[in-house]
Structures are given as structure tokens and as C-alpha cells.
Design a protein around this motif. Structure first.
Motif, short mmCIF file in Angstrom:
data_model
loop_
_atom_site.label_atom_id
_atom_site.label_comp_id
_atom_site.label_asym_id
_atom_site.label_seq_id
_atom_site.Cartn_x
_atom_site.Cartn_y
_atom_site.Cartn_z
N THR A 240 10.85 46.45 -20.89
CA THR A 240 10.26 47.58 -20.17
C THR A 240 10.82 47.64 -18.75
O THR A 240 10.83 46.62 -18.04
CB THR A 240 8.72 47.44 -20.10
N GLN A 241 11.27 48.82 -18.35
CA GLN A 241 11.82 48.95 -17.00
C GLN A 241 10.70 48.85 -15.97
O GLN A 241 9.64 49.47 -16.11
CB GLN A 241 12.56 50.27 -16.83
N THR A 242 10.96 48.08 -14.93
CA THR A 242 9.95 47.90 -13.89
C THR A 242 10.62 47.81 -12.53
O THR A 242 11.82 47.53 -12.42
CB THR A 242 9.14 46.62 -14.16
N THR A 243 9.84 48.10 -11.50
CA THR A 243 10.30 47.97 -10.11
C THR A 243 9.50 46.85 -9.47
O THR A 243 8.35 47.04 -9.05
CB THR A 243 10.08 49.28 -9.33
N PRO A 244 10.04 45.65 -9.41
CA PRO A 244 9.27 44.50 -8.92
C PRO A 244 9.06 44.56 -7.41
O PRO A 244 9.83 45.18 -6.67
CB PRO A 244 10.15 43.31 -9.31
N ASP A 245 7.99 43.93 -6.98
CA ASP A 245 7.71 43.78 -5.56
C ASP A 245 8.45 42.55 -5.06
O ASP A 245 8.08 41.43 -5.38
CB ASP A 245 6.19 43.64 -5.35
N VAL A 246 9.51 42.77 -4.30
CA VAL A 246 10.39 41.68 -3.88
C VAL A 246 10.21 41.41 -2.39
O VAL A 246 10.29 42.33 -1.57
CB VAL A 246 11.87 42.01 -4.17
N THR A 247 9.93 40.16 -2.04
CA THR A 247 9.87 39.76 -0.63
C THR A 247 11.30 39.53 -0.14
O THR A 247 11.98 38.60 -0.57
CB THR A 247 9.04 38.47 -0.47
N MET A 248 11.75 40.41 0.76
CA MET A 248 13.13 40.35 1.23
C MET A 248 13.27 39.38 2.39
O MET A 248 12.42 39.33 3.29
CB MET A 248 13.60 41.74 1.65
N ASP A 249 14.33 38.60 2.39
CA ASP A 249 14.63 37.68 3.49
C ASP A 249 14.85 38.51 4.76
O ASP A 249 15.73 39.37 4.80
CB ASP A 249 15.88 36.88 3.14
N SER A 250 14.06 38.24 5.80
CA SER A 250 14.15 39.03 7.03
C SER A 250 15.49 38.88 7.74
O SER A 250 15.90 39.79 8.48
CB SER A 250 13.02 38.63 7.98
N SER A 251 16.20 37.78 7.50
CA SER A 251 17.49 37.57 8.17
C SER A 251 18.59 38.45 7.58
O SER A 251 19.67 38.54 8.16
CB SER A 251 17.89 36.10 8.07
N ILE A 252 18.34 39.08 6.42
CA ILE A 252 19.34 39.98 5.84
C ILE A 252 19.46 41.24 6.67
O ILE A 252 20.53 41.83 6.80
CB ILE A 252 18.97 40.32 4.38
N ARG A 253 18.37 41.69 7.26
CA ARG A 253 18.35 42.96 7.98
C ARG A 253 19.00 42.82 9.36
O ARG A 253 18.97 41.77 9.96
CB ARG A 253 16.91 43.45 8.14
#
Length: 253
Positions: A240-253
């Protein structure tokens, strides 16, 4: 302990054995169905059908391993929790053989029980008879997942926690997925959609599995800059296609 990396649900592994001349390739006719199994707690056995669609006799061996995951990834341990009967077969051209997969120990039980995971390897044994004298002989090996459901659970399900982590060199991003549920998650067709709506395919096929109480890490095949402006991941989870809630690494931004 056997360490391996899984790329699909049932992965055919081609092993070539040089006989006398590379001018001829002889393809194996070994086929396996279905490509995965799931046993309810009340079930004591299931089955695989092996067939030979080729023109030569096929010999094959069936082995069972318990499937675990740890910080090193996927691990296989020889197990007697499931038994394959018969473990060795010979198939003439056009023949089929039922392999019974027998549960030899009690299913998982208890309030915190999770499904058991196994891998069945079906390995073709290369033909060394004098009937094949020239060319390359290809022997197939299949790796198939088997899951045993815990007692008292009508349906298992994963509970995933997603996060990204920039590596110290600043050149790679690790996607980390943990599973606190009582069932596995099969992930496939991973992509990233930025805030402008542009979609980048990260992995078009099977990414892998996360078993219960396990954490898996994947190196993303996109540069960190592609994630810097923000966006969302999309993935097929258990079909099933889903859009997960991903905690992004703040240092990427």
C-alpha cells in the motif's frame, strides 16, 4: 551465522558453473511457488511447489533458517523451528513436487509476542552427469520469506518510526526505520517529492524488510542537497502506498 542482503521477496541467485565451453548457456527450469508463506498460529504446515520447466533433470535442496535483524542487518541462523519435507528432490522435465513446510515448535505467544520470521532457501544442485558435456550450466537459488503468526492475534501490523541522518562526511544520508509493531514491514518503490512537486526515485524496486523489534538503515541514493529544501517521502509498505512521517536531520538544511 550467515549474513546476507535481501533485494526482493524471492530472490533468484544465478550461480554459473563452467563445464567445458562458454559457447553454450544451459538455463535451469527450476520454478518455485508461492514466493512467500504466512502460517497462522493454528496452522502446523504449509507448502511450496517446485516444478521443472526445463528439458533436463533438476536436483534441488531445501534448507530453512531463522531470520533475524540486528545492527549488522539481516542475519540467518540454521533452525529446526520449521522443517522442509522432503529436503532433497529430483525433478524430471515437466514434473512438480510439493514440499511441506512443517512448524516444529509452538507459535509465538504472550501479550508482547511478535511474528516469527524464517527464510527458506531452495538451491539447485548443478548437474555433474555425463549427459551435459558442453557450455555453461546455470543453477538457481531462491530465498523465500516465511512468517509465523503469534497466538491470539488476528492480524499483525508494523509500527514504524522514520528518520534521516547526515553522515559525518556530509555526502551521504542514511534512512533509518525502526519497527515497534508485532508484524513485518515490506518497503518498496521509495521516492522523494520536493516542495516544488518534483519526484526523485530513490529505489524503484524492493528496498527491504523491517522485522518486529528491529531497526534497518539504508544509504539514500540521492545527494543531501536534494533533501535540503524539504519535501516528503513516498513508499509502498506491505503493498500500500503511504507517505511516512519522517524526522529529518536538521543539519541537512
Amino acid at each position: 551465522m550467515l549474513n546476507f542482503w535481501l533485494h526482493c521477496v524471492a530472490r533468484p541467485i544465478i550461480i554459473s558453473a563452467l563445464l567445458l565451453s562458454p559457447s553454450l548457456a544451459v538455463a535451469s527450469g527450476l520454478q518455485v511457488s508461492p514466493i512467500s508463506l504466512s502460517l497462522e498460529a493454528r496452522e502446523t504446515a504449509s507448502g511450496l511447489t517446485l516444478s521443472n520447466s526445463g528439458s533436463n533433470i533438476v536436483h534441488a535442496q531445501v534448507r530453512v533458517y531463522q531470520w533475524l535483524q540486528n545492527e549488522k542487518g539481516d542475519q540467518l541462523i540454521p533452525s529446526r523451528g520449521l522443517l522442509a519435507s522432503p529436503p532433497m528432490i529430483e525433478l524430471k522435465p515437466g514434473e512438480k513436487q510439493l514440499i511441506r513446510i512443517i512448524r516444529a515448535k509452538a507459535p509465538p505467544q504472550g501479550s508482547d509476542a511478535v511474528e516469527d520470521a524464517y527464510r527458506i532457501f531452495v538451491n539447485e544442485i548443478p548437474n555433474k552427469s555425463g549427459s551435459q558435456t558442453t557450455g555453461l550450466q546455470f543453477a538457481l537459488s531462491y530465498s523465500l520469506p516465511v512468517f509465523v503468526q503469534p497466538v491470539g492475534v488476528t492480524k499483525t501490523s508494523p509500527q514504524l518510526q522514520w528518520s534521516t541522518h547526515l553522515q559525518p562526511d556530509g555526502k551521504e544520508v542514511i534512512l533509518r526505520v525502526s519497527n515497534s509493531g508485532n508484524g513485518r514491514a515490506q518497503l518498496a518503490s521509495l521516492s522523494f517529492i520536493d516542495t516544488a512537486g518534483n519526484s526523485t526515485v530513490i529505489n524503484p524496486g524492493l528496498l527491504g524488510y523491517i522485522l518486529p523489534d528491529a531497526t534497518m538503515n539504508w544509504t539514500l541514493k540521492i545527494p543531501p542537497s536534494a533533501l535540503a529544501a524539504g519535501g516528503k517521502f513516498k513508499v509502498m509498505m506491505n503493498g500500500t502506498q503511504t507517505t511516512p512521517d519522517v524526522t529529518m536531520d536538521s543539519s541537512i538544511r
